[in-house]
Design an enzyme around this catalytic site. Structure first.
Site, PDB file in Angstrom:
ATOM      1  N   LYS A  36       0.745  -1.101  -0.206  1.00 59.87           N
ATOM      2  CA  LYS A  36       0.130   0.015  -0.043  1.00 59.87           C
ATOM      3  C   LYS A  36       0.937   1.160  -0.024  1.00 59.87           C
ATOM      4  O   LYS A  36       1.801   1.322   0.820  1.00 59.87           O
ATOM      5  CB  LYS A  36      -0.800  -0.077   1.074  1.00 59.87           C
ATOM      6  CG  LYS A  36      -1.924   1.218   1.250  1.00 59.87           C
ATOM      7  CD  LYS A  36      -1.331   2.279   2.143  1.00 59.87           C
ATOM      8  CE  LYS A  36      -2.129   3.491   2.292  1.00 59.87           C
ATOM      9  NZ  LYS A  36      -1.873   4.567   3.025  1.00 59.87           N
ATOM     10  N   GLY A  39      -0.615   8.518  -0.195  1.00 58.78           N
ATOM     11  CA  GLY A  39      -0.537   9.524  -0.995  1.00 58.78           C
ATOM     12  C   GLY A  39       0.919  10.399  -0.805  1.00 58.78           C
ATOM     13  O   GLY A  39       1.344  10.958  -1.751  1.00 58.78           O
ATOM     14  N   GLY A  71      -4.701  10.515   0.209  1.00 58.83           N
ATOM     15  CA  GLY A  71      -5.148  11.768   0.984  1.00 58.83           C
ATOM     16  C   GLY A  71      -4.992  12.976   0.647  1.00 58.83           C
ATOM     17  O   GLY A  71      -5.870  14.016   0.691  1.00 58.83           O
ATOM     18  N   ASP A 188      -5.676   2.007   3.825  1.00 57.11           N
ATOM     19  CA  ASP A 188      -5.083   1.285   4.896  1.00 57.11           C
ATOM     20  C   ASP A 188      -6.127  -0.163   5.114  1.00 57.11           C
ATOM     21  O   ASP A 188      -5.798  -1.229   5.194  1.00 57.11           O
ATOM     22  CB  ASP A 188      -4.673   1.564   6.328  1.00 57.11           C
ATOM     23  CG  ASP A 188      -3.594   2.526   6.022  1.00 57.11           C
ATOM     24  OD1 ASP A 188      -2.703   2.585   5.095  1.00 57.11           O
ATOM     25  OD2 ASP A 188      -3.733   3.843   6.550  1.00 57.11           O
ATOM     26  N   LYS A 243      -3.959   2.178  10.137  1.00 51.79           N
ATOM     27  CA  LYS A 243      -2.575   1.125  10.001  1.00 51.79           C
ATOM     28  C   LYS A 243      -2.586   0.137  11.066  1.00 51.79           C
ATOM     29  O   LYS A 243      -2.527  -0.957  11.128  1.00 51.79           O
ATOM     30  CB  LYS A 243      -1.344   1.839   9.680  1.00 51.79           C
ATOM     31  CG  LYS A 243      -1.331   2.691   8.332  1.00 51.79           C
ATOM     32  CD  LYS A 243       0.104   3.531   8.369  1.00 51.79           C
ATOM     33  CE  LYS A 243      -0.045   4.679   7.784  1.00 51.79           C
ATOM     34  NZ  LYS A 243      -0.793   4.809   6.668  1.00 51.79           N
TER      35      LYS A 243
HETATM   36  N1  LIG Z   1       2.950   7.677  16.394  1.00 54.21           N
HETATM   37  C1  LIG Z   1       3.218   8.065  15.208  1.00 54.21           C
HETATM   38  N2  LIG Z   1       4.112   7.690  14.337  1.00 54.21           N
HETATM   39  C2  LIG Z   1       4.152   7.891  13.126  1.00 54.21           C
HETATM   40  N3  LIG Z   1       3.233   8.517  12.282  1.00 54.21           N
HETATM   41  C3  LIG Z   1       2.132   9.090  13.102  1.00 54.21           C
HETATM   42  C4  LIG Z   1       2.075   8.508  14.520  1.00 54.21           C
HETATM   43  N4  LIG Z   1       0.974   9.317  14.938  1.00 54.21           N
HETATM   44  C5  LIG Z   1       0.402   9.989  13.861  1.00 54.21           C
HETATM   45  N5  LIG Z   1       1.032   9.825  12.768  1.00 54.21           N
HETATM   46  C6  LIG Z   1       0.802  10.460  11.476  1.00 54.21           C
HETATM   47  O1  LIG Z   1       0.324   9.502  10.423  1.00 54.21           O
HETATM   48  C7  LIG Z   1       0.498   9.855   9.235  1.00 54.21           C
HETATM   49  C8  LIG Z   1       0.522   8.820   8.143  1.00 54.21           C
HETATM   50  O2  LIG Z   1      -0.957   8.726   7.681  1.00 54.21           O
HETATM   51  P1  LIG Z   1      -1.427   9.460   6.701  1.00 54.21           P
HETATM   52  O3  LIG Z   1      -2.940   8.974   6.763  1.00 54.21           O
HETATM   53  O4  LIG Z   1      -1.251  10.924   6.724  1.00 54.21           O
HETATM   54  O5  LIG Z   1      -0.610   8.850   5.578  1.00 54.21           O
HETATM   55  P2  LIG Z   1      -0.697   7.621   4.548  1.00 54.21           P
HETATM   56  O6  LIG Z   1      -1.777   6.746   5.204  1.00 54.21           O
HETATM   57  O7  LIG Z   1       0.622   6.919   4.252  1.00 54.21           O
HETATM   58  O8  LIG Z   1      -1.450   8.112   3.192  1.00 54.21           O
HETATM   59  P3  LIG Z   1      -2.950   8.084   2.694  1.00 54.21           P
HETATM   60  O9  LIG Z   1      -3.749   8.453   3.735  1.00 54.21           O
HETATM   61  O10 LIG Z   1      -2.877   8.967   1.367  1.00 54.21           O
HETATM   62  O11 LIG Z   1      -3.066   6.636   1.989  1.00 54.21           O
HETATM   63  C9  LIG Z   1       2.114  10.419   9.477  1.00 54.21           C
HETATM   64  O12 LIG Z   1       2.369  11.257   8.496  1.00 54.21           O
HETATM   65  C10 LIG Z   1       1.851  11.443  11.004  1.00 54.21           C
HETATM   66  O13 LIG Z   1       1.660  12.581  10.743  1.00 54.21           O
HETATM   67 MG   LIG Z   2      -3.879   7.352   5.533  1.00 54.44          MG
END
Ligand SMILES: Nc1ncnc2c1ncn2[C@@H]1O[C@H](COP(=O)(O)OP(=O)(O)OP(=O)(O)O)[C@@H](O)[C@H]1O
Ligand SMILES: [Mg+2]
Length: 288
Positions: A36, A39, A71, A188, A243
């Site tokens: 996965k 974005g 996202g 996710d 996640k």
């Molecule tokens: N403990 C943590 N460790 C790492 N990241 C965290 C934590 N808590 C919150 N986050 C946030 O989670 C974000 C990742 O999730 P986000 O939904 O923004 O991106 P993605 O799932 O990779 O992309 P998309 O939502 O487009 O599929 C990180 O950029 C961070 O800001």
């Molecule tokens: Mg996300």
């Protein structure tokens, strides 16, 4: 965001790295990996590098299934249309208008961009959305979230047909219910359901962070018990919540490994799969 290049480090030779890949290639031939890509990660790593990585893994006999997020792009297109986004526990509260934007951005724009990049490198990608098949089935709307799919289940028939034809399925995370209503599904959540339904070897979540961070430090591994506490304490929040919460159900469903890796790192996927250096956070079962 600048991409991060990986330094081989003093004394590490190219041929050594290549040779180290052999046991991984042997172990993973014919296995299914669900990857996965988030974005934000898609925007920071050169799309071309990621495309080459997935094509290379496919060529050595790993069955790659991609799921992409979007996202950042959904938020920005919605904003241009005058629609603001709000999030609850890392998922977008989805009005019918936002659902339309998500559907257009995910299934129309991002899915085709990614497929085109992969096919430039010879990866034989075919883009579908969760509505096709249907592949991503939604039982109900998540409470208080508008058109966000919950109780998500994957019917892997369309994906397995593509794999059998030597194609690489690339799935846009939108789902559909029994009445034909289309939902925004967190990528996710979609990837976890797909990995579980396929009995995948690995689920790899590529995000825009080094992995799960706890007080700024990378957690190399995480059990469910630890994760529950970290969410309660607010140390895991936002987009990291879906996640983490889905990872353990995916392991319970029989997927052997679930990782979060840093999609900003050039060739993060190759490093994770084919070298001795696992990067990011691995979710592990609690020891009974
Ligand atoms: N403990 C943590 N460790 C790492 N990241 C965290 C934590 N808590 C919150 N986050 C946030 O989670 C974000 C990742 O999730 P986000 O939904 O923004 O991106 P993605 O799932 O990779 O992309 P998309 O939502 O487009 O599929 C990180 O950029 C961070 O800001
Ligand atoms: Mg996300």
């Amino acid at each position: 965001m600048p991409a991060i290049a990986v330094d081989l480090g003093a004394g590490v030779r190219r041929e050594q790295v290549l040779s180290e890949a052999l046991p991984y290639i042997q172990a993973f031939e014919g296995k299914t990996f669900v990857v996965k890509c988030g974005g934000a990660a898609m925007e920071s790593q050169e799309a071309d590098l990621f495309a080459r990585d997935v094509t290379l893994l496919k060529k050595i006999g790993i069955r790659i299934v991609l799921v992409h997020g979007g996202g950042v792009e959904i938020t920005s297109v919605a904003k241009r249309l005058g629609i603001e986004s709000t999030f609850l526990n890392g998922q977008r509260v989805t009005s019918p208008e936002l659902r339309d934007v998500a559907q257009m951005v995910l299934a129309g724009k991002l899915n085709k961009d990614l497929v085109a990049q992969i096919n430039r490198t010879g990866g034989r990608a075919v883009g579908i959305s969760g509505v096709d098949g249907p592949t991503i089935n939604v039982r109900r709307a998540a409470e208080g979230m508008g058109l966000v799919g919950a109780d998500v289940e994957c019917d892997p028939a369309a994906i397995t047909h593509l794999i059998a034809g030597d194609f690489m399925p690339v799935v846009a995370p939108i789902g559909v219910d029994a009445n034909g209503v289309i939902y925004n599904v967190n990528a996710d959540v979609a990837a976890s359901a797909i990995a579980a339904a396929l009995g995948a070897e690995k689920l790899i979540l590529m995000s825009d962070v080094a992995g799960v961070l706890v007080d700024g430090e990378l957690a190399h591994s995480l059990t469910k018990q630890q994760a529950v506490h970290l969410i309660e304490d607010g140390k895991i929040s936002g987009g990291m919540i879906p996640k983490v919460t889905n990872a353990f159900g995916t392991l319970d469903a029989g997927v052997h490994k679930v990782h979060v890796i840093d999609g900003r790192v050039d060739h993060a996927l190759l490093l994770e799969v084919l070298t001795n250096d696992g990067v990011g956070t691995e979710f592990i079962r609690d020891i009974a």
